[in-house]
Design a protein around this motif. Structure first.
Motif: not given
Lengths: 114, 89, 165
Positions: A18-19, A22, A25-26, A46, B12-13, B15-17, B19-20, B22, B36, B39, B42-43
């Motif tokens: 998941t990380l 994202s 994506l960035l 997920v 970690m998820v 952090l992913a959230q 990033m999305a 941003v 975005a 994503t 999903i996160n």
């Protein structure tokens, strides 16, 4: 003990993917390239988290399978939303000549006369 | 051990959230913003599932399911609006 | 034949509805299965009028083996994309458009192929040509577009042609 390590590995695996999705994506450049990372890495990520949740429920004695529904739903819908976003990107790219033409046909469907 | 991995995964998820989020703010194109948002949905499903596992309740499953359905429908609706200027034809 | 077709217009859908109901309730008991079976019989009958041309049912064993192949590919190729995303500099990447001419003609098969292409990492299916005879695919890192096209045609399209046509 072994099953605990397995569950922890599955959950961490899901979180890592998941990380990565994202992060991609960035990081990636260009709208079409950015489409790749989240649609897949997140689906697998997920999916892996859901698998970990199922295993966790079974390990703690109350078996439950309904996470399978969310997983199946995500795997069916992910390509469709990706396709719609790709069409939006194509729509915004209209007029730039970098697309290869389709063989033996007038044009791609997004650009066709409605 | 499972608890520890659950909390690490939650971080970690999360952090992913971020990033999305941003990417949602900086754009630059409409397609990027829709992606975005997709994503982030999903996160969020991942976060809800992790929360359900941490607190040991099944109630969160329903919200994860509803999130999955609403997220898909809203992604398609926004994309369709950008493509056609109309959602229902 | 005629009567069973009337009662079970869509047997696969009936089984799927029963399965989804049991999973939703998340508790396997006689009552759940019976109510799921009632739903599985009633809903296909009530909606049969809206399925004017029923697709020919695919061969189940081939379909299962195809799903196995795709799941395995998703696992392997996700690792590749993760490596590309994490360790490859943006300037070194070669994103490319790939045109895949289609031999498949039924809409179900083309939908399956497009979904497979999107789920297996590295490629996203973006658009279909007007007449539905070619698929536009975007590849994340493909210095050689022809290799991508040949792999899609050999690995997925051939199997789908056996399953659906």
């Amino acid at each position: 003990m072994l099953i605990e390590i397995l569950i922890a590995l599955v959950i961490l695996n899901g979180a890592v993917f998941t990380l990565v999705g994202s992060y991609g994506l960035l990081k990636l450049t260009g709208p079409m390239s950015r489409l790749h990372a989240p649609t897949k890495a997140s689906t697998l990520g997920v999916g892996s988290l859901l698998l970990g949740s199922i295993l966790h429920a079974f390990a703690s004695g109350e078996g439950s399978m309904h996470e399978v529904l969310v997983m199946a739903f995500l795997f069916v819908t992910a390509p469709i939303s990706a396709n719609f976003i790709a069409k939006v990107n194509l729509h915004r790219l209209r007029g730039r000549p970098e697309l290869p033409p389709p063989p033996e046909s007038r044009d791609w469907a997004t650009y066709a006369e409605k | 051990m499972i608890d520890l991995s659950l909390y690490v995964a939650l971080g970690m998820v999360g952090l992913a959230q971020l990033m999305a989020m941003v990417r949602l703010v900086i754009g630059p194109d409409t397609g990027d913003r829709i992606l975005a948002l997709d994503t982030m949905v999903i996160n969020a499903i991942g976060l809800i599932i992790l929360g359900g596992a941490i607190w040991g309740t099944q109630i969160y499953f329903e919200s994860a399911m509803i999130f999955a359905m609403l997220g898909f429908v809203s992604t398609v609706a926004i994309a369709r609006f950008v493509l056609r200027g109309d959602i229902i034809e | 034949m005629g009567l069973t077709r009337k009662i079970f217009p869509h047997p696969t859908l009936s089984v799927l509805l029963l399965l989804v109901w049991v999973l939703l309730v998340n508790h396997l008991s006689l009552g759940t299965v019976v109510f799921g079976a009632i739903l599985g019989v009633l809903i296909p009958i009530l909606t049969a009028a809206y399925w004017p041309d029923r697709p020919r049912s695919p061969r189940p064993w081939l379909l299962l083996s195809y799903i196995g192949v795709v799941l395995w590919d998703i696992l392997v190729a996700n690792l590749q994309v993760a490596r590309i995303v994490l360790f490859k500099r943006n300037a070194d990447m070669a994103p490319n458009w790939v045109v895949v001419p289609l031999e498949l003609r039924t809409p179900e098969a083309i939908t399956m192929l497009a979904g497979t292409i999107t789920l297996t990492p590295g490629t996203v299916s973006a658009d279909l040509s007007c007449d539905g005879h070619a698929l536009l695919v975007h590849a994340l890192d493909a210095p050689d577009p022809d290799a991508v096209r040949d792999e899609i045609k050999n690995r997925y399209e051939r199997r789908l042609k056996e399953i659906f046509e």
